[in-house]
Design a protein around this motif. Structure first.
Motif, PDB file in Angstrom:
ATOM      1  N   SER A  24       0.846  -1.189   0.000  1.00 21.17           N
ATOM      2  CA  SER A  24       0.000   0.000   0.000  1.00 21.17           C
ATOM      3  C   SER A  24       0.888   1.247   0.000  1.00 21.17           C
ATOM      4  O   SER A  24       1.834   1.334   0.795  1.00 21.17           O
ATOM      5  CB  SER A  24      -0.906   0.009   1.231  1.00 21.17           C
ATOM      6  OG  SER A  24      -1.710   1.167   1.258  1.00 21.17           O
ATOM      7  N   SER A  26       0.958   5.626  -0.180  1.00 21.99           N
ATOM      8  CA  SER A  26       0.301   6.930  -0.141  1.00 21.99           C
ATOM      9  C   SER A  26       1.278   7.977  -0.639  1.00 21.99           C
ATOM     10  O   SER A  26       2.438   8.002  -0.222  1.00 21.99           O
ATOM     11  CB  SER A  26      -0.149   7.274   1.283  1.00 21.99           C
ATOM     12  OG  SER A  26      -1.106   6.345   1.746  1.00 21.99           O
ATOM     13  N   ILE A  95      -4.404  12.501  -9.009  1.00 20.77           N
ATOM     14  CA  ILE A  95      -5.479  11.774  -8.355  1.00 20.77           C
ATOM     15  C   ILE A  95      -5.971  10.631  -9.234  1.00 20.77           C
ATOM     16  O   ILE A  95      -6.262   9.529  -8.758  1.00 20.77           O
ATOM     17  CB  ILE A  95      -6.649  12.714  -8.016  1.00 20.77           C
ATOM     18  CG1 ILE A  95      -6.218  13.766  -6.977  1.00 20.77           C
ATOM     19  CG2 ILE A  95      -7.845  11.929  -7.485  1.00 20.77           C
ATOM     20  CD1 ILE A  95      -5.878  13.191  -5.629  1.00 20.77           C
ATOM     21  N   SER A  98      -4.586   7.021  -8.911  1.00 16.73           N
ATOM     22  CA  SER A  98      -4.836   6.143  -7.766  1.00 16.73           C
ATOM     23  C   SER A  98      -5.407   4.819  -8.265  1.00 16.73           C
ATOM     24  O   SER A  98      -6.142   4.773  -9.252  1.00 16.73           O
ATOM     25  CB  SER A  98      -5.830   6.800  -6.804  1.00 16.73           C
ATOM     26  OG  SER A  98      -5.310   7.975  -6.232  1.00 16.73           O
ATOM     27  N   ASP A 116      -1.175  -0.860  -4.236  1.00 18.61           N
ATOM     28  CA  ASP A 116      -2.396  -0.057  -4.142  1.00 18.61           C
ATOM     29  C   ASP A 116      -1.984   1.379  -3.828  1.00 18.61           C
ATOM     30  O   ASP A 116      -1.559   1.690  -2.708  1.00 18.61           O
ATOM     31  CB  ASP A 116      -3.308  -0.600  -3.045  1.00 18.61           C
ATOM     32  CG  ASP A 116      -4.649   0.122  -2.996  1.00 18.61           C
ATOM     33  OD1 ASP A 116      -4.915   0.958  -3.887  1.00 18.61           O
ATOM     34  OD2 ASP A 116      -5.428  -0.141  -2.056  1.00 18.61           O
ATOM     35  N   THR A 118      -2.667   5.371  -3.349  1.00 17.58           N
ATOM     36  CA  THR A 118      -3.633   6.426  -3.045  1.00 17.58           C
ATOM     37  C   THR A 118      -2.928   7.767  -3.181  1.00 17.58           C
ATOM     38  O   THR A 118      -1.922   8.007  -2.511  1.00 17.58           O
ATOM     39  CB  THR A 118      -4.196   6.286  -1.618  1.00 17.58           C
ATOM     40  OG1 THR A 118      -4.816   5.003  -1.477  1.00 17.58           O
ATOM     41  CG2 THR A 118      -5.236   7.363  -1.357  1.00 17.58           C
ATOM     42  N   TYR A 120      -3.047  11.818  -2.783  1.00 16.71           N
ATOM     43  CA  TYR A 120      -3.736  12.838  -2.012  1.00 16.71           C
ATOM     44  C   TYR A 120      -3.485  14.220  -2.610  1.00 16.71           C
ATOM     45  O   TYR A 120      -2.378  14.515  -3.071  1.00 16.71           O
ATOM     46  CB  TYR A 120      -3.251  12.836  -0.561  1.00 16.71           C
ATOM     47  CG  TYR A 120      -3.656  11.612   0.218  1.00 16.71           C
ATOM     48  CD1 TYR A 120      -4.818  11.595   0.969  1.00 16.71           C
ATOM     49  CD2 TYR A 120      -2.869  10.455   0.196  1.00 16.71           C
ATOM     50  CE1 TYR A 120      -5.189  10.469   1.686  1.00 16.71           C
ATOM     51  CE2 TYR A 120      -3.241   9.328   0.910  1.00 16.71           C
ATOM     52  CZ  TYR A 120      -4.400   9.339   1.652  1.00 16.71           C
ATOM     53  OH  TYR A 120      -4.770   8.221   2.354  1.00 16.71           O
ATOM     54  N   HIS A 152     -10.317  12.311   0.417  1.00 18.11           N
ATOM     55  CA  HIS A 152      -9.437  11.235   0.891  1.00 18.11           C
ATOM     56  C   HIS A 152      -9.163  11.305   2.390  1.00 18.11           C
ATOM     57  O   HIS A 152      -8.057  11.595   2.833  1.00 18.11           O
ATOM     58  CB  HIS A 152      -8.114  11.248   0.125  1.00 18.11           C
ATOM     59  CG  HIS A 152      -8.230  10.793  -1.296  1.00 18.11           C
ATOM     60  ND1 HIS A 152      -8.711   9.561  -1.651  1.00 18.11           N
ATOM     61  CD2 HIS A 152      -7.937  11.425  -2.454  1.00 18.11           C
ATOM     62  CE1 HIS A 152      -8.702   9.440  -2.969  1.00 18.11           C
ATOM     63  NE2 HIS A 152      -8.250  10.563  -3.473  1.00 18.11           N
ATOM     64  N   ASP A 153     -10.179  11.062   3.183  1.00 17.22           N
ATOM     65  CA  ASP A 153     -10.008  10.915   4.635  1.00 17.22           C
ATOM     66  C   ASP A 153      -9.422  12.161   5.296  1.00 17.22           C
ATOM     67  O   ASP A 153      -8.551  12.065   6.167  1.00 17.22           O
ATOM     68  CB  ASP A 153      -9.126   9.706   4.959  1.00 17.22           C
ATOM     69  CG  ASP A 153      -9.735   8.416   4.438  1.00 17.22           C
ATOM     70  OD1 ASP A 153     -10.962   8.274   4.539  1.00 17.22           O
ATOM     71  OD2 ASP A 153      -8.986   7.567   3.914  1.00 17.22           O
ATOM     72  N   SER A 171     -14.506  11.207   3.523  1.00 15.67           N
ATOM     73  CA  SER A 171     -13.715  10.397   2.611  1.00 15.67           C
ATOM     74  C   SER A 171     -14.284  10.490   1.207  1.00 15.67           C
ATOM     75  O   SER A 171     -15.493  10.335   1.002  1.00 15.67           O
ATOM     76  CB  SER A 171     -13.718   8.934   3.076  1.00 15.67           C
ATOM     77  OG  SER A 171     -13.018   8.119   2.172  1.00 15.67           O
ATOM     78  N   ASP A 172     -13.389  10.774   0.253  1.00 13.85           N
ATOM     79  CA  ASP A 172     -13.733  10.753  -1.173  1.00 13.85           C
ATOM     80  C   ASP A 172     -14.858  11.697  -1.538  1.00 13.85           C
ATOM     81  O   ASP A 172     -15.734  11.382  -2.343  1.00 13.85           O
ATOM     82  CB  ASP A 172     -14.104   9.331  -1.612  1.00 13.85           C
ATOM     83  CG  ASP A 172     -12.940   8.378  -1.465  1.00 13.85           C
ATOM     84  OD1 ASP A 172     -11.798   8.827  -1.650  1.00 13.85           O
ATOM     85  OD2 ASP A 172     -13.165   7.206  -1.157  1.00 13.85           O
TER      86      ASP A 172
END
Length: 258
Positions: A24, A26, A95, A98, A116, A118, A120, A152-153, A171-172
């Motif tokens: 993962s 970020s 973005i 992602s 994965d 993500t 931001y 995003h959180d 989120s999102d």
């Protein structure tokens, strides 16, 4: 030369669940990210393929030649770079990038590593303002801490000293996120609003005297009127003083003998 930035790199092996290593990642929008692998000589001879979901984006052929694909609507054009280990560098990431990335050998469709990502957006600094929509008593003041383009959180939190008073997250969603707070006008405790996501955070301190300046319509109006009256009186006094001075000078000139 690529300036590759690792941000919040979290990796764990889920061999029993996914059948391959899962990582993962970020990263902040606009930065570059390295999807790190270390292929074996056997994999190099077989050739490797990088995909974004099911879409091919980069390939290392058996003759050690690199091939890059632009992806849907050219979203990966001039952004990809393979290095000698088979790792993939994505530059100026956005973005829209992602999602899930897979690497597999040419002869085996099943990926041996998955990423994965993500991405931001840059988090805007919070803005503290008086909340006129709330009914406050004469001794209290309603304020609100807001952040725009919350995605995003993103979370917004109020603190009094080191104590957390309240918090809200989203989120999102591309929205304006606001969190109200009721404070006393004479309260000298330190209030601060903190906004953060998984990568960065911002803090804004509440200046009660500035934000919660209490001034009723009547008092403000009267205060302005008094100021104008004082200014007019001062001007009249100045004019009168000058007139008397001129009169005295002229009178003295007439009485003096030649």
């Amino acid at each position: 030369m690529f300036n590759v930035i690792f941000i919040c790199w979290c990796s764990w092996s889920l061999e029993g669940v996914f059948g391959s290593e899962f990582v993962s990642v970020s990263v902040m929008e606009g930065d570059s990210v390295l999807l790190s692998v270390n292929i074996t000589e056997a994999q190099r001879r077989d050739g490797i393929m990088w995909t974004y979901g099911s879409i091919p984006i980069a390939k290392l052929k058996t003759d050690n030649k690199y091939i890059y694909y632009n992806g849907t609507d050219g979203m990966f054009r001039d952004r990809l770079k393979l290095n000698e280990t088979g790792s993939l560098i994505i530059t100026d990431i956005r973005i829209k990038h992602s999602g899930l990335y897979y690497i597999s050998t040419t002869s085996q469709e099943k990926p041996f590593k998955k990423f994965d990502i993500t991405v931001y957006t840059h988090l805007a600094a919070p803005v503290i303002s008086r909340d006129s929509s709330q009914n406050s008593s004469s001794s209290n003041c309603s304020v609100s801490c807001s952040v725009i383009n919350a995605t995003h959180d993103v979370s917004v939190s109020w603190y009094k000293g080191k104590s957390l008073l309240s918090s809200i997250s989203v989120s999102d969603l591309n929205i304006r996120l606001s969190l109200p707070l009721e404070v006393e006008n004479e309260d000298n405790d330190t209030y601060r609003c903190v906004t953060n996501n998984h990568i960065t955070n911002h803090t804004q301190h509440l200046n009660i005297n500035h934000v919660c300046h209490t001034c009723s319509e009547f008092s403000c109006c009267c205060g302005f009127t008094k100021a104008v009256i004082r200014l007019v009186i001062s001007a009249l006094v100045g004019v009168a003083t000058a007139a008397v001075l001129v009169y005295d000078i002229r009178s003295g000139a007439v009485l003096d003998p030649i």
